[in-house]
Design a protein around this motif. Sequence first.
Motif, PDB file in Angstrom:
ATOM      1  N   UNK A  23       0.834  -1.207   0.000  1.00  0.00           N
ATOM      2  CA  UNK A  23       0.000   0.000   0.000  1.00  0.00           C
ATOM      3  C   UNK A  23       0.867   1.255   0.000  1.00  0.00           C
ATOM      4  N   UNK A  24       2.145   1.104   0.205  1.00  0.00           N
ATOM      5  CA  UNK A  24       3.052   2.247   0.113  1.00  0.00           C
ATOM      6  C   UNK A  24       2.990   2.883  -1.278  1.00  0.00           C
ATOM      7  N   UNK A  25       3.227   4.184  -1.324  1.00  0.00           N
ATOM      8  CA  UNK A  25       3.373   4.849  -2.611  1.00  0.00           C
ATOM      9  C   UNK A  25       4.718   4.466  -3.222  1.00  0.00           C
ATOM     10  N   UNK A  26       4.909   4.845  -4.462  1.00  0.00           N
ATOM     11  CA  UNK A  26       6.186   4.544  -5.121  1.00  0.00           C
ATOM     12  C   UNK A  26       7.352   5.146  -4.349  1.00  0.00           C
ATOM     13  N   UNK A  27       7.223   6.392  -3.938  1.00  0.00           N
ATOM     14  CA  UNK A  27       8.298   7.041  -3.202  1.00  0.00           C
ATOM     15  C   UNK A  27       8.615   6.291  -1.917  1.00  0.00           C
ATOM     16  N   UNK A  28       7.591   5.875  -1.185  1.00  0.00           N
ATOM     17  CA  UNK A  28       7.803   5.149   0.065  1.00  0.00           C
ATOM     18  C   UNK A  28       8.408   3.774  -0.193  1.00  0.00           C
ATOM     19  N   UNK A  29       7.964   3.107  -1.252  1.00  0.00           N
ATOM     20  CA  UNK A  29       8.508   1.791  -1.596  1.00  0.00           C
ATOM     21  C   UNK A  29       9.983   1.888  -1.964  1.00  0.00           C
ATOM     22  N   UNK A  30      10.349   2.912  -2.682  1.00  0.00           N
ATOM     23  CA  UNK A  30      11.728   3.026  -3.161  1.00  0.00           C
ATOM     24  C   UNK A  30      12.720   3.352  -2.059  1.00  0.00           C
ATOM     25  N   UNK A  31      12.230   3.638  -0.856  1.00  0.00           N
ATOM     26  CA  UNK A  31      13.142   3.790   0.281  1.00  0.00           C
ATOM     27  C   UNK A  31      13.698   2.450   0.759  1.00  0.00           C
ATOM     28  N   UNK A  32      13.041   1.357   0.408  1.00  0.00           N
ATOM     29  CA  UNK A  32      13.406   0.038   0.925  1.00  0.00           C
ATOM     30  C   UNK A  32      14.492  -0.578   0.051  1.00  0.00           C
ATOM     31  N   UNK A  33      15.518  -1.089   0.684  1.00  0.00           N
ATOM     32  CA  UNK A  33      16.549  -1.867   0.005  1.00  0.00           C
ATOM     33  C   UNK A  33      16.195  -3.333   0.193  1.00  0.00           C
ATOM     34  N   UNK A  34      15.241  -3.802  -0.603  1.00  0.00           N
ATOM     35  CA  UNK A  34      14.666  -5.124  -0.388  1.00  0.00           C
ATOM     36  C   UNK A  34      15.578  -6.202  -0.969  1.00  0.00           C
ATOM     37  N   UNK A  35      15.934  -7.227  -0.186  1.00  0.00           N
ATOM     38  CA  UNK A  35      16.774  -8.304  -0.709  1.00  0.00           C
ATOM     39  C   UNK A  35      16.161  -8.933  -1.955  1.00  0.00           C
ATOM     40  N   UNK A  36      16.997  -9.292  -2.908  1.00  0.00           N
ATOM     41  CA  UNK A  36      16.530  -9.884  -4.159  1.00  0.00           C
ATOM     42  C   UNK A  36      16.277  -8.877  -5.250  1.00  0.00           C
ATOM     43  N   UNK A  37      16.312  -7.586  -4.910  1.00  0.00           N
ATOM     44  CA  UNK A  37      16.068  -6.568  -5.921  1.00  0.00           C
ATOM     45  C   UNK A  37      17.280  -6.446  -6.855  1.00  0.00           C
ATOM     46  N   UNK A  38      17.082  -5.895  -8.061  1.00  0.00           N
ATOM     47  CA  UNK A  38      15.842  -5.281  -8.539  1.00  0.00           C
ATOM     48  C   UNK A  38      14.825  -6.326  -9.004  1.00  0.00           C
ATOM     49  N   UNK A  39      13.546  -6.031  -8.751  1.00  0.00           N
ATOM     50  CA  UNK A  39      12.458  -6.905  -9.156  1.00  0.00           C
ATOM     51  C   UNK A  39      11.886  -6.418 -10.485  1.00  0.00           C
ATOM     52  N   UNK A  40      11.542  -7.354 -11.351  1.00  0.00           N
ATOM     53  CA  UNK A  40      10.989  -6.949 -12.645  1.00  0.00           C
ATOM     54  C   UNK A  40       9.695  -6.170 -12.451  1.00  0.00           C
ATOM     55  N   UNK A  41       8.836  -6.653 -11.551  1.00  0.00           N
ATOM     56  CA  UNK A  41       7.566  -5.987 -11.281  1.00  0.00           C
ATOM     57  C   UNK A  41       7.428  -5.690  -9.789  1.00  0.00           C
ATOM     58  N   UNK A  42       6.750  -4.601  -9.492  1.00  0.00           N
ATOM     59  CA  UNK A  42       6.318  -4.300  -8.133  1.00  0.00           C
ATOM     60  C   UNK A  42       4.958  -3.630  -8.228  1.00  0.00           C
TER      61      UNK A  42
END
Length: 299
Positions: A74-93
């Motif tokens: 439910x995060x916005x794009x800006x909020x999501x892009x703050x996360x350094x999520x393991x496995x990234x970059x993901x093709x889709x989010x």
Amino acid sequence: MRALIATDLDRTMIYSSAAASPAGRALGLHSGEPGSRPVCVEIYRDAPLSFMTPAAVDALTALAARTPVVPVTTRTREQFERIDLPGSPFEYAVVSNGGRILHHGEDDVAWRRALERRLAAESAPLEQLHADLLGRIDDSWVSSMRIADDLFAYLVVDGDRQPADFVTDWQAWCAPRGWSVSQQGRKIYAMPVGVTKSAAIAQVRRRLIDDGALDADAPILAAGDGRLDADLLVYADHAIRPCHGELDEAGWTTPGLAVTAHAGIAAGEEILGWFAGRLSDNTRSSKHSPVPDPALAEK
């Protein structure tokens, strides 16, 4: 076997210091052996905000190397892009609760335009909802009111001071106008009913199949903890939720749903183990034959 893994983030995969403990105690970030300390995956305003266990970091990295993993938030794009999520970059989010699909980090404009046309036909304008909301709240119990992605609204509240009937009363106003209300901890969301995680994931699945990255009978595996995840869990072939959060408090279930044995940050690790176990099965999709027909599919 390959599958499409669609997972919520906050309080499912990643945890704030307070949410990480089942008892709500802050994490001991500097206690224990270095290899057992929680790993920070998000910095906000120069401070660590979200964490995963080291085992969860390794597990998500390994899963993303084996099969398509789609963060759904439910995060916005800006909020999501703050996360350094393991496995990234993901093709889709999927961000904004399905309001946007990101492909290689870029906004899918066609999806958003199709969604806006649908909302214009099915839901009262955001401006009307905002005006009604302002007449229902005050700063004695609401610390902030925000409009997210020009799409939905949410409040950050003091739960101890929040009027007991606020959510029920506001839902009664919202429902006939094409909006839903959901409370997750200190946040209360108002979401257009056409904005769902499942619709966005159906579109992502269709594209992965069209691109040859996913078999048409590959199952969808999903995880989430809140009411805004419920449609995704129902849509999936196999789903799991943690034994904490909004859905757990409501006793929510759906046929075949798995529930973790652990709460807090350990639940994220358990969910990833469950995903890995399902990938070892040969169970094919029983719900999406041969390709879903998402209401908003648009090339």
